[in-house]
Design an enzyme around this catalytic site. Structure first.
Site, mmCIF file in Angstrom:
data_model
loop_
_atom_site.group_PDB
_atom_site.id
_atom_site.type_symbol
_atom_site.label_atom_id
_atom_site.label_comp_id
_atom_site.label_asym_id
_atom_site.label_seq_id
_atom_site.Cartn_x
_atom_site.Cartn_y
_atom_site.Cartn_z
ATOM 1 N N HIS A 20 0.853 5.393 1.200
ATOM 2 C CA HIS A 20 0.223 6.406 2.036
ATOM 3 C C HIS A 20 0.232 7.748 1.310
ATOM 4 O O HIS A 20 1.272 8.153 0.779
ATOM 5 C CB HIS A 20 1.021 6.623 3.327
ATOM 6 C CG HIS A 20 1.131 5.428 4.213
ATOM 7 N ND1 HIS A 20 0.389 5.292 5.362
ATOM 8 C CD2 HIS A 20 1.907 4.312 4.147
ATOM 9 C CE1 HIS A 20 0.711 4.156 5.964
ATOM 10 N NE2 HIS A 20 1.636 3.538 5.243
ATOM 11 N N HIS A 25 0.845 -1.200 0.000
ATOM 12 C CA HIS A 25 0.000 0.000 0.000
ATOM 13 C C HIS A 25 0.874 1.241 0.000
ATOM 14 O O HIS A 25 2.040 1.199 0.412
ATOM 15 C CB HIS A 25 -0.936 0.014 1.218
ATOM 16 C CG HIS A 25 -0.227 -0.108 2.518
ATOM 17 N ND1 HIS A 25 0.194 -1.310 3.031
ATOM 18 C CD2 HIS A 25 0.174 0.833 3.413
ATOM 19 C CE1 HIS A 25 0.800 -1.110 4.186
ATOM 20 N NE2 HIS A 25 0.807 0.190 4.444
HETATM 21 P P1 5GP Z 1 2.194 0.455 7.226
HETATM 22 O O1 5GP Z 1 2.781 0.668 8.585
HETATM 23 O O2 5GP Z 1 2.038 -1.026 6.986
HETATM 24 O O3 5GP Z 1 2.888 1.171 6.125
HETATM 25 O O4 5GP Z 1 0.780 1.131 7.255
HETATM 26 C C1 5GP Z 1 -0.373 0.518 7.695
HETATM 27 C C2 5GP Z 1 -1.369 1.609 7.902
HETATM 28 O O5 5GP Z 1 -2.628 0.995 8.066
HETATM 29 C C3 5GP Z 1 -1.128 2.469 9.143
HETATM 30 O O6 5GP Z 1 -1.029 3.826 8.750
HETATM 31 C C4 5GP Z 1 -2.350 2.218 10.016
HETATM 32 O O7 5GP Z 1 -2.785 3.396 10.641
HETATM 33 C C5 5GP Z 1 -3.371 1.711 9.028
HETATM 34 N N1 5GP Z 1 -4.336 0.766 9.533
HETATM 35 C C6 5GP Z 1 -4.159 -0.206 10.449
HETATM 36 N N2 5GP Z 1 -5.290 -0.922 10.600
HETATM 37 C C7 5GP Z 1 -6.187 -0.387 9.746
HETATM 38 C C8 5GP Z 1 -7.551 -0.723 9.449
HETATM 39 O O8 5GP Z 1 -8.154 -1.636 9.986
HETATM 40 N N3 5GP Z 1 -8.163 0.056 8.506
HETATM 41 C C9 5GP Z 1 -7.516 1.090 7.877
HETATM 42 N N4 5GP Z 1 -8.218 1.775 6.978
HETATM 43 N N5 5GP Z 1 -6.249 1.429 8.138
HETATM 44 C C10 5GP Z 1 -5.594 0.684 9.069
#
Ligand code: 5GP
Length: 138
Positions: free
Chosen positions: A104, A102
């Site tokens: 951001h 993903h």
């Molecule tokens: P990563 O750390 O893997 O780059 O980002 C994961 C993102 O997913 C984080 O910014 C976190 O806030 C978000 N996140 C975690 N759980 C959920 C969820 O259940 N739904 C959504 N929409 N975002 C989530």
């Protein structure tokens, strides 16, 4: 490391968990981050299964970047942000917490520090309104 379909975004893509959806097509889902680092923090999730950038098909990356650009422009316009951070993390030591690729899109505001990564949960009503407004601006 191999892809594990039981991750949260895999569940959202399969409709097993809810999301504040902004946009969806055959290749990707766009939704609000529920623990936003700023107002308007949005996630672009390709549907093709990969843990992150490192194991992704280049065709998936080529298809998703124009969508990341559209979302960045729309989120900036809707929120009135002064800038936009685009971020993407690969494996836990680099900050990745959900192991499905993903991107951001994090609006940034003059004089306002970004919140912690995966910090406090946002208000549902605000996320619903932002999702609607960003969808309309795409
Ligand atoms: P990563 O750390 O893997 O780059 O980002 C994961 C993102 O997913 C984080 O910014 C976190 O806030 C978000 N996140 C975690 N759980 C959920 C969820 O259940 N739904 C959504 N929409 N975002 C989530």
């Amino acid at each position: 490391m191999t892809y594990d379909p039981s991750n949260i975004f895999g569940k959202i893509l399969r409709g097993e968990l809810p999301a504040h959806k902004v946009y969806e097509d055959d290749t990707a889902l766009v939704m609000m981050d529920i623990f936003p680092q700023s107002r308007g923090h949005t996630l672009i999730v390709p549907k093709a299964a990969s843990r992150n950038l490192l194991d992704a098909d280049p065709a998936t990356l080529a298809a998703v970047i124009p969508l990341v650009q559209r979302v960045a422009r729309a989120a900036k316009a809707v929120t009135g942000a002064d800038g936009v951070r685009v971020a993407q993390f690969n494996e836990a030591p680099a900050g990745q917490t959900v192991f499905h690729l993903h991107f951001h899109v994090i609006p940034a505001y003059d004089g306002v520090p970004l919140g912690a990564h995966a910090g406090g949960k946002a208000d549902d009503a605000e996320l619903i309104a932002l999702a609607k407004d960003i969808a309309a601006a795409l």
